[in-house]
Design an enzyme around this catalytic site. Sequence first.
Site, PDB file in Angstrom:
ATOM      1  N   ASN A  10       3.515  15.188   9.236  1.00 29.72           N
ATOM      2  CA  ASN A  10       3.672  16.599   9.598  1.00 29.72           C
ATOM      3  C   ASN A  10       3.583  16.676  11.114  1.00 29.72           C
ATOM      4  O   ASN A  10       2.499  16.550  11.681  1.00 29.72           O
ATOM      5  CB  ASN A  10       2.558  17.416   8.925  1.00 29.72           C
ATOM      6  CG  ASN A  10       2.567  18.866   9.372  1.00 29.72           C
ATOM      7  OD1 ASN A  10       3.504  19.318  10.042  1.00 29.72           O
ATOM      8  ND2 ASN A  10       1.524  19.598   9.011  1.00 29.72           N
ATOM      9  N   TRP A  11       4.750  16.877  11.736  1.00 27.34           N
ATOM     10  CA  TRP A  11       4.776  16.870  13.201  1.00 27.34           C
ATOM     11  C   TRP A  11       4.213  18.172  13.777  1.00 27.34           C
ATOM     12  O   TRP A  11       3.995  18.260  14.978  1.00 27.34           O
ATOM     13  CB  TRP A  11       6.209  16.660  13.704  1.00 27.34           C
ATOM     14  CG  TRP A  11       6.797  15.317  13.376  1.00 27.34           C
ATOM     15  CD1 TRP A  11       6.235  14.327  12.604  1.00 27.34           C
ATOM     16  CD2 TRP A  11       8.066  14.814  13.805  1.00 27.34           C
ATOM     17  NE1 TRP A  11       7.086  13.246  12.534  1.00 27.34           N
ATOM     18  CE2 TRP A  11       8.216  13.519  13.259  1.00 27.34           C
ATOM     19  CE3 TRP A  11       9.107  15.326  14.593  1.00 27.34           C
ATOM     20  CZ2 TRP A  11       9.352  12.737  13.487  1.00 27.34           C
ATOM     21  CZ3 TRP A  11      10.248  14.559  14.821  1.00 27.34           C
ATOM     22  CH2 TRP A  11      10.359  13.268  14.266  1.00 27.34           C
ATOM     23  N   LYS A  12       4.021  19.177  12.934  1.00 21.93           N
ATOM     24  CA  LYS A  12       3.539  20.491  13.399  1.00 21.93           C
ATOM     25  C   LYS A  12       4.444  20.984  14.542  1.00 21.93           C
ATOM     26  O   LYS A  12       5.637  20.711  14.518  1.00 21.93           O
ATOM     27  CB  LYS A  12       2.060  20.403  13.783  1.00 21.93           C
ATOM     28  CG  LYS A  12       1.226  19.792  12.647  1.00 21.93           C
ATOM     29  CD  LYS A  12      -0.256  19.906  12.836  1.00 21.93           C
ATOM     30  CE  LYS A  12      -0.967  19.265  11.640  1.00 21.93           C
ATOM     31  NZ  LYS A  12      -2.433  19.416  11.702  1.00 21.93           N
ATOM     32  N   HIS A  98       0.020  25.144   4.244  1.00 21.29           N
ATOM     33  CA  HIS A  98      -0.848  24.391   5.154  1.00 21.29           C
ATOM     34  C   HIS A  98      -1.940  25.324   5.679  1.00 21.29           C
ATOM     35  O   HIS A  98      -1.697  26.510   5.902  1.00 21.29           O
ATOM     36  CB  HIS A  98      -0.024  23.816   6.311  1.00 21.29           C
ATOM     37  CG  HIS A  98      -0.783  22.812   7.112  1.00 21.29           C
ATOM     38  ND1 HIS A  98      -1.737  23.177   8.036  1.00 21.29           N
ATOM     39  CD2 HIS A  98      -0.762  21.463   7.111  1.00 21.29           C
ATOM     40  CE1 HIS A  98      -2.260  22.077   8.560  1.00 21.29           C
ATOM     41  NE2 HIS A  98      -1.693  21.029   8.019  1.00 21.29           N
ATOM     42  N   GLU A 100      -3.108  25.728   8.486  1.00 20.84           N
ATOM     43  CA  GLU A 100      -2.773  26.402   9.750  1.00 20.84           C
ATOM     44  C   GLU A 100      -1.918  27.634   9.490  1.00 20.84           C
ATOM     45  O   GLU A 100      -2.009  28.624  10.224  1.00 20.84           O
ATOM     46  CB  GLU A 100      -2.092  25.403  10.698  1.00 20.84           C
ATOM     47  CG  GLU A 100      -3.103  24.379  11.215  1.00 20.84           C
ATOM     48  CD  GLU A 100      -2.545  23.031  11.579  1.00 20.84           C
ATOM     49  OE1 GLU A 100      -1.314  22.880  11.688  1.00 20.84           O
ATOM     50  OE2 GLU A 100      -3.362  22.094  11.739  1.00 20.84           O
ATOM     51  N   GLU A 168      -6.195  18.726   1.932  1.00 19.66           N
ATOM     52  CA  GLU A 168      -6.509  18.647   3.353  1.00 19.66           C
ATOM     53  C   GLU A 168      -7.747  19.492   3.643  1.00 19.66           C
ATOM     54  O   GLU A 168      -7.632  20.707   3.851  1.00 19.66           O
ATOM     55  CB  GLU A 168      -5.338  19.166   4.195  1.00 19.66           C
ATOM     56  CG  GLU A 168      -4.068  18.366   4.024  1.00 19.66           C
ATOM     57  CD  GLU A 168      -3.170  18.464   5.247  1.00 19.66           C
ATOM     58  OE1 GLU A 168      -2.647  17.420   5.651  1.00 19.66           O
ATOM     59  OE2 GLU A 168      -2.999  19.562   5.801  1.00 19.66           O
ATOM     60  N   GLY A 174      -7.422  17.190  12.434  1.00 16.14           N
ATOM     61  CA  GLY A 174      -7.418  17.093  13.888  1.00 16.14           C
ATOM     62  C   GLY A 174      -8.789  16.922  14.512  1.00 16.14           C
ATOM     63  O   GLY A 174      -8.936  17.058  15.724  1.00 16.14           O
ATOM     64  N   SER A 212      -7.107  13.726   9.605  1.00 12.11           N
ATOM     65  CA  SER A 212      -7.579  12.609  10.439  1.00 12.11           C
ATOM     66  C   SER A 212      -7.306  11.241   9.820  1.00 12.11           C
ATOM     67  O   SER A 212      -8.100  10.309   9.972  1.00 12.11           O
ATOM     68  CB  SER A 212      -9.070  12.764  10.774  1.00 12.11           C
ATOM     69  OG  SER A 212      -9.281  13.933  11.546  1.00 12.11           O
ATOM     70  N   GLY A 233      -0.981  14.126  10.424  1.00  9.88           N
ATOM     71  CA  GLY A 233      -0.618  14.975  11.551  1.00  9.88           C
ATOM     72  C   GLY A 233      -0.472  14.153  12.814  1.00  9.88           C
ATOM     73  O   GLY A 233       0.548  13.502  13.045  1.00  9.88           O
ATOM     74  N   GLY A 234      -1.506  14.158  13.636  1.00 12.48           N
ATOM     75  CA  GLY A 234      -1.435  13.535  14.956  1.00 12.48           C
ATOM     76  C   GLY A 234      -0.888  12.113  14.965  1.00 12.48           C
ATOM     77  O   GLY A 234      -0.029  11.776  15.795  1.00 12.48           O
TER      78      GLY A 234
HETATM   79  P1  13P Z   1      -4.317  15.330  11.495  1.00 13.68           P
HETATM   80  O1  13P Z   1      -3.809  14.060  10.872  1.00 13.68           O
HETATM   81  O2  13P Z   1      -3.894  15.498  12.912  1.00 13.68           O
HETATM   82  O3  13P Z   1      -5.779  15.502  11.259  1.00 13.68           O
HETATM   83  O4  13P Z   1      -3.589  16.541  10.723  1.00 13.68           O
HETATM   84  C1  13P Z   1      -3.589  16.550   9.336  1.00 13.68           C
HETATM   85  C2  13P Z   1      -2.672  17.604   8.875  1.00 13.68           C
HETATM   86  O5  13P Z   1      -2.928  18.786   9.032  1.00 13.68           O
HETATM   87  C3  13P Z   1      -1.420  17.188   8.221  1.00 13.68           C
HETATM   88  O6  13P Z   1      -0.769  18.252   7.627  1.00 13.68           O
END
Ligand code: 13P
Length: 250
Positions: A10-12, A98, A100, A168, A174, A212, A233-234
């Site tokens: 997930n590149w956000k 998600h 977010e 999640e 994050g 994470s 994510g990251g």
């Molecule tokens: P991180 O891997 O950056 O913690 O993000 C997880 C995430 O929200 C994937 O959708």
Amino acid sequence: MARRKLIAGNWKMNGLRTGGLALAGDLATRLGLEAAAGFDMLVCPPATLVASVAEAVRGSAIAVGGQDCHAREKGAHTGDISAEMLRDAGASHVILGHSERRQDHGEDDATVRAKAEAALRAGLVAVVCVGETRAERDAGRAEAVVAAQIAGSLPAGADAGNTVVAYEPVWAIGTGLTPTAEQVQAMHAFIRAEVAKKVASAGALRILYGGSVKPSNAAELLGLPDVDGALVGGASLVADDFWAIAVTCR
Ligand code: 13P
């Protein structure tokens, strides 16, 4: 029940054309060199890059997904994107609910469910996200919160082929923090039992862990019996890291 692992990025809200296409192309090359990958790979770039990333990875085994969609097929919804538009742009999946989006856009379970039903209508796989906050876990309410999200967010008609659940924990996203392996396995087994109340093929449905995930913890998390992949994510923004996570599933 053997479930093939799904490694999803997930590149956000990250990625411009040059870097995004290079990242996707790099992953496609690596996957192409993999004799018989024991995992599926999905990348979910920002909406601006869905079509060009889909074009860049065409012919590879990489699937492309959106990060959200509207519940309606079309109409007067300025700034929104329909599931049909994602499909038209080359996507096969879409992340929905998600945390977010639940936080930043006030999406509740009914909204997420309507969007997930739109995804199925358009022929996309819905990747439905659930997870508790730190306060909810500390209060001993993690399972109750997740159960309510499963009951309220899963689309009608969900099955193991058209729906993926991503667990999640909000406090793990994050932050570098993760639940223990025991906590993750326990929650995934709980989620599968909750999904089974609605979905006959719950034993075959993939449940991803997200929050994470990085190369150093991927093998332990992805080795758990009810963890069927990762939503990253990251670390999905760095080809070496995302690849290192994926090949723990070789
Ligand atoms: P991180 O891997 O950056 O913690 O993000 C997880 C995430 O929200 C994937 O959708």
